[in-house]
Design a protein around this motif. Structure first.
Motif, short mmCIF file in Angstrom:
data_model
loop_
_atom_site.label_atom_id
_atom_site.label_comp_id
_atom_site.label_asym_id
_atom_site.label_seq_id
_atom_site.Cartn_x
_atom_site.Cartn_y
_atom_site.Cartn_z
N UNK A 115 25.76 19.37 22.50
CA UNK A 115 24.92 20.53 22.74
C UNK A 115 24.55 21.25 21.45
N UNK A 116 25.44 21.27 20.47
CA UNK A 116 25.11 21.92 19.20
C UNK A 116 23.98 21.19 18.48
N UNK A 117 23.92 19.88 18.65
CA UNK A 117 22.80 19.12 18.08
C UNK A 117 21.49 19.54 18.74
N UNK A 118 21.51 19.69 20.06
CA UNK A 118 20.33 20.15 20.80
C UNK A 118 19.90 21.53 20.31
N UNK A 119 20.86 22.43 20.16
CA UNK A 119 20.53 23.79 19.72
C UNK A 119 19.93 23.79 18.32
N UNK A 120 20.38 22.89 17.47
CA UNK A 120 19.82 22.77 16.13
C UNK A 120 18.36 22.32 16.19
N UNK A 121 18.08 21.35 17.04
CA UNK A 121 16.70 20.89 17.22
C UNK A 121 15.81 22.04 17.67
N UNK A 122 16.30 22.83 18.61
CA UNK A 122 15.50 23.92 19.18
C UNK A 122 15.11 24.97 18.14
#
Length: 224
Positions: free
Chosen positions: A148-155
């Motif tokens: 999820x932290x990877x997703x948040x970084x993308x966002x």
């Protein structure tokens, strides 16, 4: 949307509200907005408005020109491509991971629900709802892989890419392809086929390149 007003509305909350309105295109690219107008609309002082404007300008969503005014930024196609590139490679990696690890039944059900909601929203021309369901689908894959932290970084770096996706949905460009690819990805995760899932995700995240020409023709004033 029902907005909070008055003292309860902090600069951070106001920033989130304005950011969402820009991405949804309720505040259109190139639109002039003012501290005075926003403070009156939300019944707050100018201080939280100024702080929210600063955060939005740092993310590239507002252009602030001294003595001239503040404008919702035009869409920068170089930033669209950079965000698309990042998402393509991160999402291809994570969907392969979903196919090779113990991706939970609960998350698979969540993916299926997201596709159903998206189809319903597209049928009803609720493009904001379709956009949210699309985001839910992709975020769920990252959640299911404990990324999820990877997703948040993308966002954090895909604001212009998100606006392009909203325009794609609003223009009704290949929306059936989007949901059919989502359904195919669910089946491939279930059946543990990482290479096929990788190929579908690659195609899914390069579709924007084929839609850009039409979007630019329909909304030329939205682009730098």
């Amino acid at each position: 949307m029902i907005f909070e007003t008055g003292k309860k509305l902090t600069s951070k909350k106001l920033y989130q509200i304005l950011k969402e309105e820009i991405i949804k295109l309720n505040l259109k690219p190139g639109l002039s907005i003012s501290e005075k107008g926003i403070s009156e609309k939300f019944d707050v002082s100018r201080t939280p408005v100024r702080e929210a404007f600063l955060l939005l300008s740092q993310e590239g969503l507002l252009d602030i020109y001294p003595q001239k005014g503040t404008f919702v930024s035009l869409i920068d196609l170089s930033q669209v491509e950079e965000a698309r590139f990042l998402r393509e490679h991160m999402e291809r990696a994570v969907v392969k991971l979903a196919c090779t690890t113990d991706f939970s039944e609960k998350k698979l059900i969540s993916l299926e629900m997201s596709v159903k909601v998206q189809k319903m929203c597209i049928k009803n021309k609720d493009y904001i709802g379709a956009f949210k369901a699309d985001e839910d689908f992709h975020r769920t894959i990252f959640e299911g892989c404990n990324k999820l932290r990877t997703w948040n970084t993308i966002c954090q770096v895909e604001m212009d890419f998100q606006r392009i996706r909203m325009l794609t949905l609003a223009s009704n460009l290949k929306v059936d392809d989007i949901t059919s690819q989502h359904s195919a990805l669910i089946d491939l995760i279930k059946n543990k086929k990482p290479e096929a899932a990788d190929e579908i995700m690659k195609n899914h995240l390069t579709m924007v390149n084929y839609n850009l020409k039409k979007i630019k023709e329909n909304y030329p004033e939205y682009f730098k």
